[in-house]
Write a protein that holds these residues in place. Sequence first.
Motif, mmCIF file in Angstrom:
data_model
loop_
_atom_site.group_PDB
_atom_site.id
_atom_site.type_symbol
_atom_site.label_atom_id
_atom_site.label_comp_id
_atom_site.label_asym_id
_atom_site.label_seq_id
_atom_site.Cartn_x
_atom_site.Cartn_y
_atom_site.Cartn_z
ATOM 1 N N SER A 1 7.226 25.744 8.965
ATOM 2 C CA SER A 1 5.901 26.339 8.887
ATOM 3 C C SER A 1 5.929 27.789 9.353
ATOM 4 O O SER A 1 5.294 28.659 8.747
ATOM 5 N N ASP A 2 6.672 28.059 10.413
ATOM 6 C CA ASP A 2 6.810 29.432 10.906
ATOM 7 C C ASP A 2 7.454 30.321 9.846
ATOM 8 O O ASP A 2 7.003 31.446 9.609
ATOM 9 N N LEU A 3 8.495 29.821 9.195
ATOM 10 C CA LEU A 3 9.161 30.597 8.156
ATOM 11 C C LEU A 3 8.215 30.866 6.986
ATOM 12 O O LEU A 3 8.188 31.974 6.440
ATOM 13 N N ASP A 4 7.432 29.856 6.626
ATOM 14 C CA ASP A 4 6.465 30.034 5.548
ATOM 15 C C ASP A 4 5.408 31.067 5.926
ATOM 16 O O ASP A 4 5.013 31.899 5.105
ATOM 17 N N MET A 5 4.945 31.019 7.167
ATOM 18 C CA MET A 5 3.928 31.973 7.619
ATOM 19 C C MET A 5 4.495 33.389 7.695
ATOM 20 O O MET A 5 3.794 34.358 7.392
ATOM 21 N N ILE A 6 5.733 33.532 8.081
ATOM 22 C CA ILE A 6 6.361 34.852 8.111
ATOM 23 C C ILE A 6 6.341 35.441 6.704
ATOM 24 O O ILE A 6 6.017 36.607 6.502
ATOM 25 N N ARG A 7 6.654 34.614 5.745
ATOM 26 C CA ARG A 7 6.652 35.060 4.347
ATOM 27 C C ARG A 7 5.256 35.481 3.926
ATOM 28 O O ARG A 7 5.061 36.517 3.278
ATOM 29 N N VAL A 8 4.247 34.703 4.284
ATOM 30 C CA VAL A 8 2.865 35.026 3.945
ATOM 31 C C VAL A 8 2.452 36.346 4.590
ATOM 32 O O VAL A 8 1.870 37.227 3.944
ATOM 33 N N LEU A 9 2.757 36.502 5.877
ATOM 34 C CA LEU A 9 2.393 37.736 6.576
ATOM 35 C C LEU A 9 3.128 38.948 6.004
ATOM 36 O O LEU A 9 2.549 40.029 5.865
ATOM 37 N N ASP A 10 4.371 38.766 5.672
ATOM 38 C CA ASP A 10 5.162 39.836 5.077
ATOM 39 C C ASP A 10 4.519 40.285 3.768
ATOM 40 O O ASP A 10 4.323 41.488 3.524
ATOM 41 N N ASP A 11 4.167 39.323 2.924
ATOM 42 C CA ASP A 11 3.520 39.641 1.651
ATOM 43 C C ASP A 11 2.146 40.271 1.869
ATOM 44 O O ASP A 11 1.773 41.217 1.171
ATOM 45 N N LEU A 12 1.392 39.773 2.833
ATOM 46 C CA LEU A 12 0.069 40.309 3.127
ATOM 47 C C LEU A 12 0.153 41.770 3.567
ATOM 48 O O LEU A 12 -0.607 42.618 3.084
ATOM 49 N N ILE A 13 1.080 42.066 4.449
ATOM 50 C CA ILE A 13 1.256 43.448 4.907
ATOM 51 C C ILE A 13 1.642 44.348 3.743
ATOM 52 O O ILE A 13 1.137 45.468 3.605
ATOM 53 N N GLN A 14 2.495 43.843 2.859
ATOM 54 C CA GLN A 14 2.902 44.616 1.690
ATOM 55 C C GLN A 14 1.702 44.914 0.790
ATOM 56 O O GLN A 14 1.514 46.040 0.334
ATOM 57 N N VAL A 15 0.865 43.920 0.546
ATOM 58 C CA VAL A 15 -0.323 44.115 -0.289
ATOM 59 C C VAL A 15 -1.277 45.112 0.360
ATOM 60 O O VAL A 15 -1.801 46.014 -0.304
ATOM 61 N N LEU A 16 -1.510 44.965 1.657
ATOM 62 C CA LEU A 16 -2.426 45.878 2.358
ATOM 63 C C LEU A 16 -1.923 47.313 2.340
ATOM 64 O O LEU A 16 -2.717 48.248 2.178
ATOM 65 N N THR A 17 -0.627 47.492 2.483
ATOM 66 C CA THR A 17 -0.092 48.858 2.439
ATOM 67 C C THR A 17 -0.110 49.397 1.004
ATOM 68 O O THR A 17 -0.424 50.571 0.801
ATOM 69 N N ASP A 18 0.187 48.553 0.017
ATOM 70 C CA ASP A 18 0.142 48.987 -1.381
ATOM 71 C C ASP A 18 -1.265 49.418 -1.789
ATOM 72 O O ASP A 18 -1.444 50.362 -2.556
ATOM 73 N N LYS A 19 -2.293 48.740 -1.286
ATOM 74 C CA LYS A 19 -3.679 49.062 -1.629
ATOM 75 C C LYS A 19 -4.249 50.180 -0.761
ATOM 76 O O LYS A 19 -5.392 50.577 -0.945
ATOM 77 N N GLY A 20 -3.493 50.641 0.206
ATOM 78 C CA GLY A 20 -3.951 51.726 1.056
ATOM 79 C C GLY A 20 -4.918 51.296 2.147
ATOM 80 O O GLY A 20 -5.550 52.133 2.782
#
Length: 121
Positions: free
Chosen positions: A62-81
């Motif tokens: 679950s921790d590994l899955d959440m790390i992946r989710v957070l990683d993707d979320l941060i990427q989306v937030l930075t891509d959208k400015g």
Amino acid sequence: MFYVQRNEEGQLMRVEAEAYAESTESLPADHPDLQAWFASEVMAIGYKQLQQIKQLKQLKQSDLDMIRVLDDLIQVLTDKGVMRITDLPAAAQDKLMGRSQAREELGGLSNLVDEDESGLI
């Protein structure tokens, strides 16, 4: 020799290798009551440990899955400015940059998602 404490019904309540104040008698290691005590303790401890190991494995996944989710979320937030990587503490920036480089070396995000994953959270 083991030191034991029994309850009113004569059942073992405590077994120790060293003498202690509440012990009511001492028994040899091959005594049937001691054999039964140790067998039940090993089974109980073994089952509890197996359950804990299973739960820890689930939590780790679950921790590994959440790390992946957070990683993707941060990427989306930075891509959208919405946020900049520099908004994060230096240690977090270093970790994210390390992950980003590792993902790029593996071929980007597309190779990290299994074919059978829908991509939805």
